[in-house]
Motif scaffolding. Structure first.
Motif, short mmCIF file in Angstrom:
data_model
loop_
_atom_site.label_atom_id
_atom_site.label_comp_id
_atom_site.label_asym_id
_atom_site.label_seq_id
_atom_site.Cartn_x
_atom_site.Cartn_y
_atom_site.Cartn_z
N UNK A 38 41.21 46.37 54.15
CA UNK A 38 40.68 45.56 53.06
C UNK A 38 39.16 45.39 53.19
N UNK A 39 38.62 45.91 54.29
CA UNK A 39 37.19 45.76 54.54
C UNK A 39 36.82 44.31 54.78
N UNK A 40 37.73 43.57 55.42
CA UNK A 40 37.60 42.11 55.55
C UNK A 40 37.12 41.70 56.94
N UNK A 41 37.68 42.34 57.98
CA UNK A 41 37.21 42.08 59.35
C UNK A 41 37.64 40.76 59.94
N UNK A 73 42.87 35.93 54.23
CA UNK A 73 42.40 36.59 53.00
C UNK A 73 42.75 35.80 51.75
N UNK A 74 41.82 35.78 50.82
CA UNK A 74 41.98 35.09 49.53
C UNK A 74 41.98 36.19 48.47
N UNK A 75 43.09 36.35 47.74
CA UNK A 75 43.20 37.45 46.77
C UNK A 75 42.56 37.12 45.43
N UNK A 76 41.96 35.93 45.32
CA UNK A 76 41.27 35.58 44.09
C UNK A 76 42.11 34.78 43.11
N UNK A 77 43.03 33.97 43.61
CA UNK A 77 43.81 33.09 42.73
C UNK A 77 42.91 31.97 42.20
N UNK A 78 43.30 31.31 41.11
CA UNK A 78 42.50 30.19 40.60
C UNK A 78 42.19 29.15 41.68
N UNK A 79 43.15 28.90 42.58
CA UNK A 79 42.95 27.87 43.63
C UNK A 79 42.10 28.37 44.79
N UNK A 80 41.92 29.69 44.89
CA UNK A 80 41.25 30.35 46.02
C UNK A 80 41.98 30.11 47.34
N UNK A 81 43.27 29.86 47.29
CA UNK A 81 44.04 29.66 48.53
C UNK A 81 44.23 30.99 49.26
N UNK A 82 44.22 30.91 50.60
CA UNK A 82 44.47 32.09 51.44
C UNK A 82 45.98 32.26 51.63
N UNK A 83 46.34 33.42 52.20
CA UNK A 83 47.76 33.67 52.50
C UNK A 83 48.31 32.61 53.45
N UNK A 84 47.53 32.25 54.48
CA UNK A 84 47.98 31.21 55.41
C UNK A 84 48.26 29.89 54.69
N UNK A 129 58.62 40.10 46.69
CA UNK A 129 57.90 41.08 47.50
C UNK A 129 56.70 41.67 46.79
N UNK A 130 55.54 41.41 47.36
CA UNK A 130 54.30 42.07 46.93
C UNK A 130 53.38 42.12 48.14
N UNK A 131 53.19 43.30 48.68
CA UNK A 131 52.45 43.44 49.95
C UNK A 131 50.96 43.62 49.71
N UNK A 132 50.19 43.12 50.66
CA UNK A 132 48.73 43.28 50.62
C UNK A 132 48.34 44.17 51.80
N UNK A 133 48.03 45.42 51.50
CA UNK A 133 47.71 46.36 52.58
C UNK A 133 46.38 47.07 52.37
N UNK A 134 46.02 47.33 51.10
CA UNK A 134 44.88 48.20 50.82
C UNK A 134 43.78 47.48 50.06
N UNK A 135 42.62 48.12 50.01
CA UNK A 135 41.54 47.62 49.16
C UNK A 135 41.90 47.91 47.70
#
Length: 486
Positions: free
Chosen positions: A115-118, A124-135, A401-407
Motif C-alpha cells: 500500500x506504500x504505507x510503511x 490504515x485509513x481507507x478514506x471513510x467519512x469518519x477517517x477511522x482506521x482498520x484497528x 469479506x473485502x480484503x485490503x492488500x494492494x494500492x
C-alpha cells in the motif's frame, strides 16, 4: 560461549560460514551475532529446511482422486438458514460473550508495504467519512457486540483481544492503541504478542548473512501463531481467563464481523474444535484457496494446486463442487489450541523462492536480481487436518469479506474497493431499516451504533439521505465529538 565453542557448534551443523567475518567484528557486533546464533536450535533448523524441501515435492504429487468437497453434514450457509436458526446460534454466542468465554485472535503482523504505507496495516485509513482506521473499526465492533450481549443476557462480559504483531509492528501497534485510548476498550483485555521469525536459506540449506554480524530471517507466516501462543504465555492467559472460544482473522478484512455471535454459537452448538468461514468462489479461476478434504483430512488447497478439471467441476445444481473459498476467518476452541501448540512442529511448511539480500564471498552485501534462496512460512489453516470436528460456515461475500492488500493502482483488494464495499453494505442496511438512499450517496454507519444492520430502524425509517459523505453515529459519539453525526 567462546569463539571455539561457537565454531564447533556451527561446524557440527554445516553452518560455520556464519562466523567467516568474526575477526572483522567489534566486540558489540560479535555479541549481537553470538546472541542470534544461540537463539537458533540448529538441529531443528536444519531438519526444518529438509522437511520444507520434501513437503514441496509431496504437494506436486497430489492426486485429484483424493480431493473431496466438505460434506454437507459439516457445512452450513447463512443464506440457507432460517431466521429462527440464526437467532438460536446468535443467542448461544451472546451467552458465551456475556460469560467472558470469547476471545479474538487478530493477525496484525503485516506492514502495509504494497500500500506504500510503511506502518502496521491496522493503522490504515481507507478514506471513510469518519477517517477511522482498520484497528478502530474492529475495536468498536468488539465494544458493540459486548453491549449487544449484555442487552440480550443482562450480564456484562468482556471479550479478550489477542493481537499478534511482528518484530517491526509490535511497538508502533502498542503505541497506536495507547494514543487512541484503546478505542474505548479496557487495556487489561488487550494482549499484544509477537510472531516468530525463521532463517532464510540458500538452496543448499545454508543460512544467509544479512550483514556480517546479522543473520537473514523473515516472519514465520500466520501459522507461526501456534508457536507464539505457547512461547509468549498467551495460552496460559487464555486458560487463566477461562476463554473457551477464539475467533481468528486477519486485520485486512474491512467487513470482518469480529467475535461474530452467530459463528461462535454455530461452532458451540456443533461442538466444533476448529472451523472456517468461507465465501463462494466467484469463478472457477478466482485465485483463492479452497477448503476441502484430501485423503479424508480437512485442508486448504491453494488455487495453484487445483487442476483445471477440479476447479471447473460443478454439482447438478450448477454450483462449483470446490466452491468454499478460504478467507482467513477461523474458529478454534481453546482446548484445540492447547493440543495443537504441542505438536506445532508437525505443521506443513511452505517454501517461497525469493530474492534475498546477502553478504557475498567478498564481504559485500548484494541484492540479487533472480531468486537465490528460500523463505519458509507456516499457514494458520494447516491445523485443519488435526481437528476432530471441523465445520464450515458459508457467509455472503458482500456482507463479510473485502480484503485490503494492494494500492489503488491494482483496482482490486485496494483502499477504494474496501471503502466502496463497506459503504455499499451500509446503504443496504439503511434500505433494510426503511431509509431512502440513492446509490451515489455515501453513508457510513458507526460500529458503535450497529454491528450488522441492527438498531437502525428508529433512526432511519422514512428518512431521506441526501448529504454525502455522511457519518451515522451512536449517541455517545455524537456527544463526544462533533463530526457530522445523526
Amino acid at each position: 560461549m567462546s569463539y571455539e565453542s561457537i565454531k564447533d557448534y556451527l561446524t557440527a551443523h554445516g553452518q560455520d560460514h556464519l562466523i567467516k567475518y568474526w575477526p572483522e567484528l567489534s566486540e558489540n557486533e560479535r555479541e549481537q551475532l553470538e546472541a542470534e546464533i544461540r537463539k537458533l536450535d540448529l538441529s531443528e533448523t536444519n531438519e526444518m529446511f529438509e522437511r520444507a524441501i520434501n513437503t514441496t515435492k509431496v504437494i506436486l504429487e497430489k492426486l485429484d482422486d483424493d480431493l473431496k468437497p466438505i460434506p454437507q453434514t459439516h457445512y452450513e450457509s447463512v443464506s440457507g438458514l432460517t431466521d429462527e436458526k440464526i437467532e438460536e446460534y446468535e443467542t448461544i454466542g451472546f451467552k458465551e460473550i456475556s460469560e467472558g468465554r470469547v476471545g479474538v485472535l487478530l493477525l496484525a503482523g503485516g506492514q502495509a508495504t504494497r500500500l506504500g504505507f510503511g506502518h502496521p496495516k491496522g493503522m490504515y485509513d481507507v478514506g471513510l467519512p469518519s477517517r477511522k482506521t482498520l484497528f478502530q473499526i474492529q475495536g468498536e465492533r468488539i465494544l458493540r457486540v459486548q453491549q449487544m450481549a449484555e442487552e440480550k443476557t443482562g450480564k456484562e462480559g468482556k471479550i479478550t483481544w489477542y493481537i499478534m504483531t511482528s518484530e517491526h509492528t509490535m511497538a508502533p501497534t502498542a503505541d497506536f492503541f495507547k494514543s487512541h485510548n484503546y478505542f474505548g476498550l479496557s487495556k487489561e483485555n488487550i494482549v499484544f504478542f509477537e510472531q516468530g521469525r525463521l532463517p532464510c536459506f540458500d538452496f543448499d540449506g545454508k543460512i544467509f548473512l544479512d550483514e556480517k554480524n546479522h543473520l537473514s530471517s523473515a516472519p514465520d507466516g500466520n501459522g507461526g501463531i501456534y508457536r507464539a501462543l505457547k512461547t509468549q504465555g498467551v495460552l496460559n492467559d487464555i486458560v487463566k481467563r477461562g476463554v473457551q472460544h477464539l475467533h481468528a482473522h486477519s486485520v485486512d478484512n474491512i467487513l470482518i464481523k469480529v467475535a461474530d455471535p452467530v459463528f461462535i454459537g454455530y461452532c458451540k452448538s456443533k461442538n466444533a474444535d476448529c472451523a472456517a468461514k468461507v465465501v463462494q468462489k466467484s469463478t472457477p479461476s478466482e485465485p483463492v484457496g479452497v477448503v476441502c478434504r484430501v485423503n479424508g483430512y480437512y485442508k486448504v488447497v491453494e488455487y495453484s494446486e487445483l487442476t483445471d478439471e477440479a476447479a471447473e467441476r460443478r454439482n447438478p445444481d450448477g454450483r462449483l463442487t470446490f466452491s468454499a473459498g478460504n478467507i482467513c476467518n477461523h474458529y478454534f476452541s481453546s482446548e484445540f489450541l492447547l493440543k495443537i501448540c504441542d505438536y506445532e512442529s508437525k505443521l506443513k511448511l511452505h517454501v517461497a523462492k525469493k530474492k534475498i539480500p546477502y553478504v557475498n564471498e567478498d564481504g559485500i552485501r548484494v541484492t540479487p536480481s533472480e531468486p537465490n534462496g528460500i523463505k519458509i512460512e507456516k499457514f494458520i489453516f494447516d491445523v485443519f487436518e488435526f481437528a476432530e470436528n471441523f465445520i464450515c460456515l458459508e457467509v455472503a461475500r458482500d456482507v463479510e469479506f473485502s480484503a485490503l492488500k494492494n494500492a489503488d493502482s491494482a483496482k482490486k483488494d485496494c483502499p477504494s474497493t474496501a471503502r466502496e464495499d463497506l459503504l455499499r453494505l451500509h446503504r443496504k442496511y439503511i434500505k433494510e431499516a426503511g431509509g431512502i438512499i440513492e446509490d451515489n450517496i455515501d453513508v457510513e454507519i458507526s460500529p458503535l451504533l450497529s454491528y450488522g444492520g441492527e438498531n437502525l430502524k428508529d433512526l432511519v425509517n422514512n428518512e431521506v439521505f441526501s448529504i454525502s459523505p455522511f457519518h451515522l453515529k451512536s449517541m455517545q459519539e455524537s456527544v463526544t465529538n462533533g463530526i457530522n453525526g445523526h
